[in-house]
Design a protein around this motif. Sequence first.
Motif, PDB file in Angstrom:
ATOM      1  N   LYS A  48       0.830  -1.215   0.000  1.00  0.00           N
ATOM      2  CA  LYS A  48       0.000   0.000   0.000  1.00  0.00           C
ATOM      3  C   LYS A  48       0.863   1.264   0.000  1.00  0.00           C
ATOM      4  N   THR A  49       1.815   1.317   0.950  1.00  0.00           N
ATOM      5  CA  THR A  49       2.668   2.509   1.033  1.00  0.00           C
ATOM      6  C   THR A  49       3.516   2.647  -0.228  1.00  0.00           C
ATOM      7  N   THR A  50       3.998   1.521  -0.739  1.00  0.00           N
ATOM      8  CA  THR A  50       4.822   1.575  -1.956  1.00  0.00           C
ATOM      9  C   THR A  50       4.014   2.158  -3.120  1.00  0.00           C
ATOM     10  N   PHE A  87       1.724  11.267   5.231  1.00  0.00           N
ATOM     11  CA  PHE A  87       2.508  10.059   5.430  1.00  0.00           C
ATOM     12  C   PHE A  87       2.090   9.308   6.674  1.00  0.00           C
ATOM     13  N   GLN A  88       2.406   8.011   6.648  1.00  0.00           N
ATOM     14  CA  GLN A  88       2.107   7.125   7.771  1.00  0.00           C
ATOM     15  C   GLN A  88       2.752   7.672   9.059  1.00  0.00           C
ATOM     16  N   ASN A  89       3.943   8.309   8.938  1.00  0.00           N
ATOM     17  CA  ASN A  89       4.627   8.823  10.137  1.00  0.00           C
ATOM     18  C   ASN A  89       4.598  10.353  10.228  1.00  0.00           C
ATOM     19  N   LEU A 163      -3.324   9.491   1.287  1.00  0.00           N
ATOM     20  CA  LEU A 163      -3.362   9.451   2.752  1.00  0.00           C
ATOM     21  C   LEU A 163      -2.994   8.059   3.236  1.00  0.00           C
ATOM     22  N   ASP A 164      -1.876   7.970   3.959  1.00  0.00           N
ATOM     23  CA  ASP A 164      -1.397   6.672   4.418  1.00  0.00           C
ATOM     24  C   ASP A 164      -1.790   6.459   5.879  1.00  0.00           C
ATOM     25  N   GLU A 165      -2.873   5.759   6.101  1.00  0.00           N
ATOM     26  CA  GLU A 165      -3.411   5.496   7.446  1.00  0.00           C
ATOM     27  C   GLU A 165      -3.482   6.772   8.276  1.00  0.00           C
TER      28      GLU A 165
HETATM   29 MG    MG Z   1       2.360   1.163   4.897  1.00  0.00          MG
END
Ligand code: MG
Length: 369
Positions: A48-50, A87-89, A163-165
Amino acid sequence: MSPILNITGATKRFHTPDGKSVTALDDVSLRVEQNEFVTLLGPSGCGKTTLLRAISGFEGLESGAIEIAGSPVTHLPAHKRPVNTVFQNYALFPHMTIAKNIAYSLDVADTPKKEISERVGKMLDIVGLAGFGDRKINQLSGGQRQRVALARSLIAQPKILLLDEPLSALDKNLRHKMQQELKSLQAEFGIAFVFVTHDQEEALTMSDRIVVLSDGKIQQHGTPEDLYRRPKTEFVARFVGESNLFEGHVVEASSQNALVQIGNGQKVSINKSGLREGVKVKLLARPEDLSVGHNADREGLKFKAKIDQLFFVGADYQILATTHDGLAIKATLRPSAQSRDPIGSPRSEIEFFIDKEALHVIAAEAVHE
Ligand SMILES: [Mg+2]
Ligand SMILES: Nc1ncnc2c1ncn2[C@@H]1O[C@H](COP(=O)(O)OP(=O)(O)OP(=O)(O)O)[C@@H](O)[C@H]1O
């Protein structure tokens, strides 16, 4: 209208330090329409992130092409793509104030100060952080940082927001509030969202379309109803919603119907074309497709079972039971308005019925052994 995002045949491999190669994206093709809310759903490590990083330009592809608003961007650097990412972070600037973080893209674009201050004020309101503008990032909770990250991406009004989580650090109430907020922001700004979540309920409630990924491949994409009612594979059936799956095989097939016999010997005629005699299938029934007692006028499957656990969850009862021949059953039952008697109790006997119209066939080649 041309799609806002068009990905064709995207493939990405990573080489790990121990000399192995991981295929993070395997021939992924996906179109996202303008103003569409598309969710990528899949287990950890499925890519997913990729995929988001490939769209935004932070990750190159081995092969495949990406177009945004009709223009090729495959070889454009990230900062030239009309895309923003949460980003996720979070990736916030810790030394800057919240207002400065949110204003960042407008500052870079030399937007007039007055306009910046108005737009930042509006965004702070929207994400519930009015009055926090002068604080530093390290003076915020995880959930507040997540909302700053959202505000910072939305303020630039990109054509596509990735949108990553973005809601994973929020508590349940705030998460629901932000889900609604995101949907209305998306409608207001007319931005396409590509949204990543682990949470299938979130995916079902928020998305126009869900893309289920596993091992870097798209397993299926469709509306939430499509994936819930008509999953093509057992993987999708299990990943989206709760399921009861009954193994069986086709004993008779005609052009319109298939007679399926399941493991305990029961036969049921299913309205489905294209199934050959002898093929293995699984029949899917969702927990709410089960009822109690047999309706003699209707054709379907019935199971005598013993209740293992029973939970009263407000309007419904959730029941876990085991049939006499050892099948595990999940049922969600709503007592009728006339009878509010408890539906059963642990260890009591129950007879379930599933109308044949509620059964969905998953064909053999799609059944994961
Ligand atoms: Mg991810
Ligand atoms: N820089 C990298 N080098 C090597 N392997 C990588 C790299 N980045 C990702 N991978 C691998 O690629 C696969 C896909 O990773 P990705 O981050 O896209 O997963 P994900 O679906 O976002 O997972 P999660 O839900 O845990 O965030 C995983 O097997 C991961 O280990």
